[in-house]
Design an enzyme around this catalytic site. Structure first.
Site, short mmCIF file in Angstrom:
data_model
loop_
_atom_site.label_atom_id
_atom_site.label_comp_id
_atom_site.label_asym_id
_atom_site.label_seq_id
_atom_site.Cartn_x
_atom_site.Cartn_y
_atom_site.Cartn_z
N PHE A 147 13.03 -2.66 6.17
CA PHE A 147 13.26 -3.22 4.83
C PHE A 147 12.07 -4.05 4.36
CE2 PHE A 147 17.43 -1.65 4.56
CZ PHE A 147 18.05 -1.81 5.80
N LEU A 148 10.96 -4.00 5.09
CA LEU A 148 9.83 -4.87 4.70
C LEU A 148 9.24 -4.40 3.38
CD1 LEU A 148 6.82 -3.42 5.18
CD2 LEU A 148 7.38 -3.82 7.54
N ARG A 149 8.72 -5.39 2.61
CA ARG A 149 8.03 -5.09 1.36
C ARG A 149 6.54 -5.25 1.58
NH1 ARG A 149 10.39 -9.80 -1.85
NH2 ARG A 149 10.28 -10.54 0.30
N PHE A 264 14.24 -8.06 -9.31
CA PHE A 264 14.05 -6.63 -9.59
C PHE A 264 14.57 -6.23 -10.96
CE2 PHE A 264 12.06 -4.60 -5.92
CZ PHE A 264 11.89 -5.75 -5.16
N LEU A 265 14.64 -7.23 -11.88
CA LEU A 265 14.93 -6.92 -13.29
C LEU A 265 13.72 -7.23 -14.14
CD1 LEU A 265 18.62 -8.20 -13.65
CD2 LEU A 265 17.81 -5.82 -13.72
N ALA A 267 10.82 -6.05 -16.23
CA ALA A 267 10.28 -4.87 -16.93
C ALA A 267 8.77 -4.88 -16.80
CB ALA A 267 10.68 -4.92 -18.39
N CYS A 275 7.15 3.98 -1.31
CA CYS A 275 8.59 4.03 -0.98
C CYS A 275 9.49 4.42 -2.14
CB CYS A 275 9.00 2.70 -0.37
SG CYS A 275 8.24 2.47 1.24
C1 UDX Z 1 6.00 5.60 6.66
C2 UDX Z 1 6.86 6.51 5.83
O1 UDX Z 1 6.04 7.02 4.78
C3 UDX Z 1 8.02 5.80 5.25
O2 UDX Z 1 8.91 6.72 4.64
C4 UDX Z 1 8.78 5.11 6.32
O3 UDX Z 1 9.68 4.24 5.67
C5 UDX Z 1 7.88 4.34 7.26
O4 UDX Z 1 6.73 5.07 7.69
P1 UDX Z 1 4.06 4.18 5.86
O5 UDX Z 1 3.78 3.42 7.09
O6 UDX Z 1 3.75 3.55 4.55
O7 UDX Z 1 5.57 4.59 5.79
O8 UDX Z 1 3.34 5.61 5.94
P2 UDX Z 1 1.83 5.92 6.28
O9 UDX Z 1 0.95 4.81 5.86
O10 UDX Z 1 1.64 7.30 5.76
O11 UDX Z 1 1.81 5.91 7.90
C6 UDX Z 1 2.20 7.02 8.62
C7 UDX Z 1 1.23 7.14 9.80
O12 UDX Z 1 1.68 8.15 10.68
C8 UDX Z 1 -0.19 7.54 9.35
O13 UDX Z 1 -1.11 6.59 9.81
C9 UDX Z 1 -0.39 8.92 10.00
O14 UDX Z 1 -1.73 9.12 10.42
C10 UDX Z 1 0.55 8.83 11.19
N1 UDX Z 1 0.96 10.14 11.69
C11 UDX Z 1 1.51 11.06 10.84
C12 UDX Z 1 0.81 10.42 13.05
O15 UDX Z 1 0.33 9.57 13.80
N2 UDX Z 1 1.19 11.62 13.53
C13 UDX Z 1 1.71 12.58 12.72
O16 UDX Z 1 2.03 13.66 13.20
C14 UDX Z 1 1.87 12.30 11.32
C1 UDX Z 2 10.19 -1.64 -1.35
C2 UDX Z 2 11.44 -2.41 -1.00
O1 UDX Z 2 11.45 -3.65 -1.70
C3 UDX Z 2 11.49 -2.66 0.50
O2 UDX Z 2 12.70 -3.32 0.84
C4 UDX Z 2 11.41 -1.32 1.23
O3 UDX Z 2 11.40 -1.50 2.63
C5 UDX Z 2 10.15 -0.57 0.83
O4 UDX Z 2 10.10 -0.41 -0.60
P1 UDX Z 2 7.64 -2.13 -1.73
O5 UDX Z 2 7.65 -0.75 -2.30
O6 UDX Z 2 6.63 -2.50 -0.71
O7 UDX Z 2 9.09 -2.45 -1.05
O8 UDX Z 2 7.45 -3.18 -2.93
P2 UDX Z 2 8.44 -3.82 -4.01
O9 UDX Z 2 8.15 -5.26 -4.06
O10 UDX Z 2 9.83 -3.37 -3.79
O11 UDX Z 2 7.90 -3.18 -5.41
C6 UDX Z 2 8.01 -1.80 -5.59
C7 UDX Z 2 7.48 -1.48 -6.99
O12 UDX Z 2 8.39 -1.98 -7.99
C8 UDX Z 2 6.12 -2.10 -7.30
O13 UDX Z 2 5.35 -1.16 -8.00
C9 UDX Z 2 6.47 -3.30 -8.19
O14 UDX Z 2 5.41 -3.61 -9.09
C10 UDX Z 2 7.67 -2.77 -8.94
N1 UDX Z 2 8.60 -3.79 -9.43
C11 UDX Z 2 9.23 -4.60 -8.55
C12 UDX Z 2 8.86 -3.85 -10.80
O15 UDX Z 2 8.27 -3.10 -11.58
N2 UDX Z 2 9.78 -4.76 -11.25
C13 UDX Z 2 10.43 -5.60 -10.40
O16 UDX Z 2 11.24 -6.41 -10.86
C14 UDX Z 2 10.15 -5.53 -9.01
#
Ligand code: UDX
Ligand code: UDX
Length: 447
Positions: A147-149, A264-265, A267, A275
């Site tokens: 759930f990290l952001r 998260f409201l 605009a 994600c």
């Molecule tokens: C990823 C997923 O995209 C997301 O849906 C999930 O919630 C958490 O893991 P993120 O860490 O942001 O999120 O993805 P990314 O930065 O693409 O990292 C995935 C890593 O896996 C990359 O560094 C890629 O090189 C690695 N990878 C991918 C492997 O080591 N082996 C593989 O076969 C495919």
């Molecule tokens: C999100 C979820 O918050 C996190 O719990 C989950 O694990 C991964 O996806 P993240 O995508 O890292 O995290 O960032 P977040 O802060 O959620 O923002 C997502 C996007 O929504 C950003 O582009 C942000 O600019 C936008 N946003 C966020 C809005 O446009 N309006 C808002 O009120 C909040």
């Protein structure tokens, strides 16, 4: 415990940085040599406040080893985390090839009765098919969604509000809960290493054991609902533009209702990142696959997609034909606090402006490098400072809410800009009257 984490991305590396500092040894496995090299040098490949000192400490003390080797790292592991990418395919569904391939590879190496944890966001039902492919009934398969952001990944990993573990092996789930309870016990020390501000009395987290399917659905449901709130705010903002209401006044009052909540409201130019876009499209395809009603999420996705176009058309209304016009775009990361440019609205908007013949200059405090290797149109010139970017432009668009832009003096912007001096505040972070007093023509989203 001996832990292996496959996938050193935004999630895998954040998880490794924490676990490797709470009496575990972590083998962090990835295929991307560039990412591994950065980690071996004690730093992250992306900007994330507080993560580098945690990596540096664990790498120098030998509790975190970055490698591309599966072998012994998987064989000796008590727990294997899968954090590989689940990018969305053209049709919007999730590409699970990496999830399957690393699970099968791990299954051929893991010791008896060890634990396999799926941390990647996967469509509901994936766990079942992964277990079938692993052919290892002795291994406990647990869905433990993240759930990290981004931008607050370390803080969210230390002060988490809930741990969800889906699966039917209670003993294995208790073992996983122990890993997270150790983080809570050592939160002060972890925050100290990360150089972040300590929370005095953090709310103790909840530890929830659920079925596998529920855990998988919890994650995508949470993200999709947050995305839905954002699109709802954006649709009300469009109405506010038409009727002269102020979206911040509207949402501040609406958000006071405890059943709704203010967060998260906000605009703006819409949501981006690695994600929300893929989790919404992933959930829509799951709904279609299982005859559930995808309309609500399809509408959220459509509103989100419309925001970039809405902004460019609004600008054309003020500036006329954009051909040959000098325009500044401030903000290329998908949100403040991170250098991640995946599905970044700022980049989408810059590209739309170039397509209309505008001469676009762009700048981001942390994401310039990642933007250079993204789908940003090569005709956009990336600058090294706000001042260089806005010099002699007729319009400045704020597309990421970096505090550097919030603190930027409106009078200075007015001095440096020319012509109509339009400040298009696509994240609603400025005070409209202050901007107007400074000599700028202010436009917001629903202001
Ligand atoms: C990823 C997923 O995209 C997301 O849906 C999930 O919630 C958490 O893991 P993120 O860490 O942001 O999120 O993805 P990314 O930065 O693409 O990292 C995935 C890593 O896996 C990359 O560094 C890629 O090189 C690695 N990878 C991918 C492997 O080591 N082996 C593989 O076969 C495919
Ligand atoms: C999100 C979820 O918050 C996190 O719990 C989950 O694990 C991964 O996806 P993240 O995508 O890292 O995290 O960032 P977040 O802060 O959620 O923002 C997502 C996007 O929504 C950003 O582009 C942000 O600019 C936008 N946003 C966020 C809005 O446009 N309006 C808002 O009120 C909040």
């Amino acid at each position: 415990m001996k832990i292996a984490i496959i996938g050193a991305g935004y999630v895998g590396l954040s998880t490794a940085a924490i676990l490797a500092n709470t009496n575990n040894t972590v083998a962090l496995i990835d295929i991307n040599q560039e990412r591994l090299t950065a980690i071996k040098q004690g730093r992250s490949f992306f900007y994330e406040e507080g993560i580098d000192p945690l990596i540096a400490k664990a790498v120098s003390s030998g509790t975190l080893v970055a490698t591309d080797e599966y072998g012994d790292n998987i064989k000796e592991a008590d727990v294997v985390f899968s954090c590989v990418g689940t990018p969305d395919k053209q049709d919007g569904s999730s590409n699970l090839e990496y999830v399957f391939s690393v699970a099968e590879k791990s299954a051929s190496l893991m010791k008896r009765n060890s634990i396999y944890i799926q941390k990647s966001t996967v469509p509901v039902g994936t766990g079942e098919s992964v277990q079938e492919r692993m052919k290892r009934p002795d291994i406990a398969y647990i869905s433990n969604p993240e759930f990290l952001r981004e931008g607050t990944a370390i803080e969210d990993s230390i002060y988490f509000d809930r741990v969800v573990c889906g699966g039917n092996n209670t003993q294995a789930i208790d073992t996983v809960f122990t890993l997270f309870k150790a983080i809570v016990k050592q939160s002060d020390e972890l925050i100290e290493i990360a150089g972040l501000t300590k929370k005095d009395s953090p709310i103790p987290p909840s530890y929830l054991q659920t079925s596998l399917e529920s855990a998988e659905l919890i994650k995508v449901t949470a993200n999709a609902f947050l995305a839905l709130k954002i699109s709802f705010a954006n649709s009300i903002a469009k109405l506010s533009d038409e009727v002269g209401a102020d979206i911040l006044e509207v949402m501040n009052a609406v958000g006071l209702d405890k059943r709704i909540g203010r967060s998260f409201l906000n605009a703006g130019r819409g949501y981006g990142g690695g994600c929300f876009p893929k989790d919404v499209s992933g959930l829509i395809s799951s709904m279609k696959q299982h005859n559930a009603d995808p309309q609500i999420l399809e509408a959220a996705q459509d509103v989100n997609k419309s925001m970039s176009q809405y902004i460019v058309e609004r600008l054309e209304k003020e500036l006329g034909n954009l051909n040959g016009k000098a325009i500044a775009v401030l903000g290329l990361s998908f949100k403040a606090g991170t250098s991640d440019v995946r599905k970044s609205p700022g980049i989408t908007i810059a590209n739309l402006l170039v397509e209309r013949g505008a001469k676009v200059r762009a700048y981001d405090p942390k994401a310039n490098d990642e933007a250079k290797h993204s789908e940003l149109n090569p005709n956009v010139s990336i600058e090294e400072s706000t001042e260089n970017t806005v010099k002699e432009v007729e319009a400045t668009l704020i597309t990421t809410e970096w505090s550097e832009f919030k603190e930027q003096k409106a009078t200075r912007l007015a001095q440096l800009m020319t012509g109509k001096r339009i400040l298009f505040d696509c994240m609603n972070i400025y005070n409209p009257s202050a901007a107007e007093t400074a000599g700028l023509q202010y436009i917001g989203i629903g202001r």
